[in-house]
Write a protein that holds these residues in place. Structure first.
Motif, PDB file in Angstrom:
ATOM      1  N   ALA A   1      32.076  13.892  61.902  1.00  0.00           N
ATOM      2  CA  ALA A   1      33.408  14.463  61.682  1.00  0.00           C
ATOM      3  C   ALA A   1      34.207  14.434  62.979  1.00  0.00           C
ATOM      4  N   SER A   2      33.538  14.740  64.084  1.00  0.00           N
ATOM      5  CA  SER A   2      34.209  14.737  65.379  1.00  0.00           C
ATOM      6  C   SER A   2      34.579  13.322  65.820  1.00  0.00           C
ATOM      7  N   LEU A   3      33.637  12.376  65.669  1.00  0.00           N
ATOM      8  CA  LEU A   3      33.942  10.983  66.006  1.00  0.00           C
ATOM      9  C   LEU A   3      35.068  10.452  65.127  1.00  0.00           C
ATOM     10  N   ASP A   4      35.084  10.858  63.866  1.00  0.00           N
ATOM     11  CA  ASP A   4      36.117  10.388  62.953  1.00  0.00           C
ATOM     12  C   ASP A   4      37.492  10.881  63.377  1.00  0.00           C
TER      13      ASP A   4
ATOM     14  N   VAL B   1      40.831   8.299  54.620  1.00  0.00           N
ATOM     15  CA  VAL B   1      39.840   9.306  54.268  1.00  0.00           C
ATOM     16  C   VAL B   1      39.564  10.157  55.506  1.00  0.00           C
ATOM     17  N   VAL B   2      39.509  11.461  55.324  1.00  0.00           N
ATOM     18  CA  VAL B   2      39.266  12.386  56.431  1.00  0.00           C
ATOM     19  C   VAL B   2      37.888  13.018  56.270  1.00  0.00           C
ATOM     20  N   LEU B   3      37.073  12.932  57.315  1.00  0.00           N
ATOM     21  CA  LEU B   3      35.767  13.586  57.325  1.00  0.00           C
ATOM     22  C   LEU B   3      35.957  14.971  57.930  1.00  0.00           C
ATOM     23  N   THR B   4      35.901  15.976  57.086  1.00  0.00           N
ATOM     24  CA  THR B   4      36.243  17.340  57.499  1.00  0.00           C
ATOM     25  C   THR B   4      35.121  17.972  58.319  1.00  0.00           C
ATOM     26  N   PRO B   5      35.435  18.513  59.502  1.00  0.00           N
ATOM     27  CA  PRO B   5      34.401  19.186  60.300  1.00  0.00           C
ATOM     28  C   PRO B   5      33.857  20.407  59.563  1.00  0.00           C
TER      29      PRO B   5
ATOM     30  N   ALA C   1      31.185  23.733  63.302  1.00  0.00           N
ATOM     31  CA  ALA C   1      31.230  22.537  64.152  1.00  0.00           C
ATOM     32  C   ALA C   1      31.066  22.886  65.625  1.00  0.00           C
ATOM     33  N   THR C   2      30.258  22.084  66.306  1.00  0.00           N
ATOM     34  CA  THR C   2      30.078  22.252  67.754  1.00  0.00           C
ATOM     35  C   THR C   2      30.494  21.002  68.521  1.00  0.00           C
ATOM     36  N   SER C   3      30.606  19.867  67.833  1.00  0.00           N
ATOM     37  CA  SER C   3      31.012  18.625  68.499  1.00  0.00           C
ATOM     38  C   SER C   3      32.509  18.642  68.766  1.00  0.00           C
ATOM     39  N   THR C   4      32.902  18.032  69.878  1.00  0.00           N
ATOM     40  CA  THR C   4      34.294  18.052  70.299  1.00  0.00           C
ATOM     41  C   THR C   4      34.858  16.641  70.337  1.00  0.00           C
TER      42      THR C   4
END
Length: 253
Positions: free
Chosen positions: A90-93, A217-221, A225-228
């Protein structure tokens, strides 16, 4: 981004940024170093562009597989690994969806046929077989892309691509680690498949280009979430670190 193009920031032709045709993990384009755009963040090569598409496509199958893993995983370690897939991709997206318009890169909305087949293969299993397939296929695919990330990071001259490679490196290493922590990885089999992948047609390895005008398309965190995502403003400014002030000249006597 869809198929919209942003003017002003780039010097390029539409043909130069045509949707990449060679994105398979087992394929290296002979023209990867060819510069296709001179941007304000540095030159953009075919390899740079393909890397952004690969990162986006990876999330389009690993994120939903993480959701499946939370439902079907038998062991706590597989459920933990599933949470890491969802969080990391989700963060990479988020980063990819920001970089796409900035670099005039068309992003896919669907994973490649090979990647969709991975999801179907894993999802067809139940119980301990699901956990085993989940851990081994994901360890294999993350190991395959790990070397690609290192090459991109060490060779790209584009500031934004370097920032994405840094984030992808951290995320993929984390995912490799959580797969190994399941205790189910067959290293002999996984490393063999990783280093001798099957020869597949390019149509199987390439995510299809989205139809014109289709929303991304959105990958929702997840709520936890802890990734930034990448600090785009900082990356766009350069390294994200303010330069040291110039030394004050010493007065001459």
């Amino acid at each position: 981004m869809g198929t919209a193009f942003v003017g002003g920031a780039l010097s390029l032709t539409l043909a130069a940024l045509a949707y990449p045709s060679m994105l398979g993990l087992d394929t290296v384009s002979n023209s990867n170093d060819r510069i296709i755009a001179n941007t304000q963040w540095g030159p953009l090569t075919e390899g740079d562009r393909d890397f952004v598409v690969k990162v986006r496509a990876a999330g389009l199958w690993e994120y939903p597989l993480g959701l499946i893993g939370l439902q079907k995983g038998q062991s706590p370690a597989v459920k933990t690994a599933s949470e890491h897939l969802i969080d990391g991709h989700a963060s990479l997206d988020t980063t990819c969806r920001k970089l796409g318009p900035m670099l005039n890169i068309t992003l896919p909305n669907v994973a490649s046929p090979q990647q969709v087949a991975f999801v179907n293969q894993i999802n067809a299993k139940t119980g301990k077989e699901f956990d085993y397939e989940f851990a081994n296929i994901l360890r294999q695919t993350h190991g395959s892309i790990f070397n690609t990330i290192a090459k991109v990071r060490s060779t790209t001259k584009n500031t934004l691509i370097r920032a994405l490679a840094d984030q992808a490196n951290d995320t993929v290493l984390d995912h490799i680690t959580v797969m190994e922590k399941t205790g189910m990885v067959d290293f002999d089999q996984t490393l063999f498949q990783q280093t001798t992948p099957p020869k597949l047609p390019q149509s199987d390895l390439t995510p299809p280009a989205p139809p014109a005008g289709q929303p991304l398309v959105v990958l929702t965190p997840p709520p936890t979430a802890t990734s930034t995502p990448v600090d785009i403003d900082g990356a766009a400014a350069g390294s994200g670190v303010n330069p040291a002030p110039a030394p004050t000249p010493t007065p001459t006597q």
